[in-house]
Design a protein around this motif. Structure first.
Motif, PDB file in Angstrom:
ATOM      1  N   LYS A  59       0.928  -1.224   0.013  1.00 52.06           N
ATOM      2  CA  LYS A  59      -0.035   0.114  -0.048  1.00 52.06           C
ATOM      3  C   LYS A  59       0.824   1.456   0.001  1.00 52.06           C
ATOM      4  O   LYS A  59       0.521   2.277  -0.676  1.00 52.06           O
ATOM      5  CB  LYS A  59      -0.890   0.009   1.271  1.00 52.06           C
ATOM      6  CG  LYS A  59      -2.124  -0.938   1.286  1.00 52.06           C
ATOM      7  CD  LYS A  59      -3.076  -1.048   2.191  1.00 52.06           C
ATOM      8  CE  LYS A  59      -4.193  -1.929   2.058  1.00 52.06           C
ATOM      9  NZ  LYS A  59      -5.129  -2.028   3.047  1.00 52.06           N
ATOM     10  N   LYS A  63       0.668   4.179  -2.971  1.00 55.10           N
ATOM     11  CA  LYS A  63       0.937   5.585  -2.615  1.00 55.10           C
ATOM     12  C   LYS A  63       1.881   6.331  -3.032  1.00 55.10           C
ATOM     13  O   LYS A  63       1.808   7.605  -3.831  1.00 55.10           O
ATOM     14  CB  LYS A  63       0.646   5.768  -1.019  1.00 55.10           C
ATOM     15  CG  LYS A  63       0.791   7.235  -0.664  1.00 55.10           C
ATOM     16  CD  LYS A  63       0.774   7.323   0.962  1.00 55.10           C
ATOM     17  CE  LYS A  63       0.505   8.854   1.373  1.00 55.10           C
ATOM     18  NZ  LYS A  63       0.317   8.917   2.865  1.00 55.10           N
ATOM     19  N   TYR A  70      -6.409   1.661  -3.787  1.00 58.16           N
ATOM     20  CA  TYR A  70      -5.872   0.302  -3.393  1.00 58.16           C
ATOM     21  C   TYR A  70      -6.102   0.084  -2.008  1.00 58.16           C
ATOM     22  O   TYR A  70      -5.934  -1.229  -1.639  1.00 58.16           O
ATOM     23  CB  TYR A  70      -4.283   0.883  -3.372  1.00 58.16           C
ATOM     24  CG  TYR A  70      -3.714   1.984  -2.576  1.00 58.16           C
ATOM     25  CD1 TYR A  70      -3.536   2.012  -1.434  1.00 58.16           C
ATOM     26  CD2 TYR A  70      -3.598   2.991  -3.203  1.00 58.16           C
ATOM     27  CE1 TYR A  70      -3.055   2.857  -0.807  1.00 58.16           C
ATOM     28  CE2 TYR A  70      -3.029   4.357  -2.641  1.00 58.16           C
ATOM     29  CZ  TYR A  70      -2.840   4.089  -1.303  1.00 58.16           C
ATOM     30  OH  TYR A  70      -2.450   5.342  -0.517  1.00 58.16           O
ATOM     31  N   SER A  71      -6.660   0.633  -1.382  1.00 56.57           N
ATOM     32  CA  SER A  71      -6.997   0.348   0.138  1.00 56.57           C
ATOM     33  C   SER A  71      -7.973  -0.607   0.533  1.00 56.57           C
ATOM     34  O   SER A  71      -7.813  -1.263   1.237  1.00 56.57           O
ATOM     35  CB  SER A  71      -7.456   1.669   0.932  1.00 56.57           C
ATOM     36  OG  SER A  71      -8.719   2.093   0.429  1.00 56.57           O
ATOM     37  N   LYS A  75      -4.347  -8.672  -1.398  1.00 56.17           N
ATOM     38  CA  LYS A  75      -3.066  -8.443  -1.725  1.00 56.17           C
ATOM     39  C   LYS A  75      -2.532  -8.809  -3.076  1.00 56.17           C
ATOM     40  O   LYS A  75      -1.793  -8.002  -3.843  1.00 56.17           O
ATOM     41  CB  LYS A  75      -2.254  -9.357  -0.751  1.00 56.17           C
ATOM     42  CG  LYS A  75      -0.616  -9.508  -0.811  1.00 56.17           C
ATOM     43  CD  LYS A  75      -0.004 -10.224   0.063  1.00 56.17           C
ATOM     44  CE  LYS A  75       1.432 -10.255  -0.034  1.00 56.17           C
ATOM     45  NZ  LYS A  75       2.260 -11.143   0.823  1.00 56.17           N
ATOM     46  N   LEU A  78      -3.792  -6.136  -5.388  1.00 51.23           N
ATOM     47  CA  LEU A  78      -2.769  -4.914  -5.238  1.00 51.23           C
ATOM     48  C   LEU A  78      -1.497  -5.308  -5.985  1.00 51.23           C
ATOM     49  O   LEU A  78      -0.949  -4.280  -6.446  1.00 51.23           O
ATOM     50  CB  LEU A  78      -2.699  -4.711  -3.844  1.00 51.23           C
ATOM     51  CG  LEU A  78      -1.938  -3.615  -3.219  1.00 51.23           C
ATOM     52  CD1 LEU A  78      -2.168  -2.325  -3.821  1.00 51.23           C
ATOM     53  CD2 LEU A  78      -1.718  -3.590  -1.695  1.00 51.23           C
TER      54      LEU A  78
END
Length: 85
Positions: A59, A63, A70-71, A75, A78
């Protein structure tokens, strides 16, 4: 589809198939075209696979790259977003 900013299309496509991001594949293939593949292979260190990173680290990387949404991702999703940004 040829991209004029990519200097070594075959290497770029091979790197993308291996799971590298578009940005990384372009950077490596263009460096190889400019300096030769053997000199590029000797440069740099080793970076761990995203699979070995914690969700928090992933994460943070998202950022840093300016990704959004993405939050809420798992996994695996992401990692996919990071590789394909």
């Amino acid at each position: 589809m040829p991209n004029s900013s990519i200097k070594n299309e075959k290497m770029y496509e091979d790197l993308r198939r291996e799971g590298n991001s578009k940005e990384k594949a372009a950077r490596i293939s263009n460096a190889a075209a400019a300096r030769g593949a053997s000199s590029v292979g000797r440069k740099g260190g080793q970076s761990g696979s995203y699979d070995d990173w914690s969700v928090g680290e992933l994460k943070q990387r998202a950022k840093e790259l300016g990704l959004s949404g993405y939050s809420r991702l798992t996994k695996d999703k992401l990692i996919s977003e990071l590789r394909n940004h």
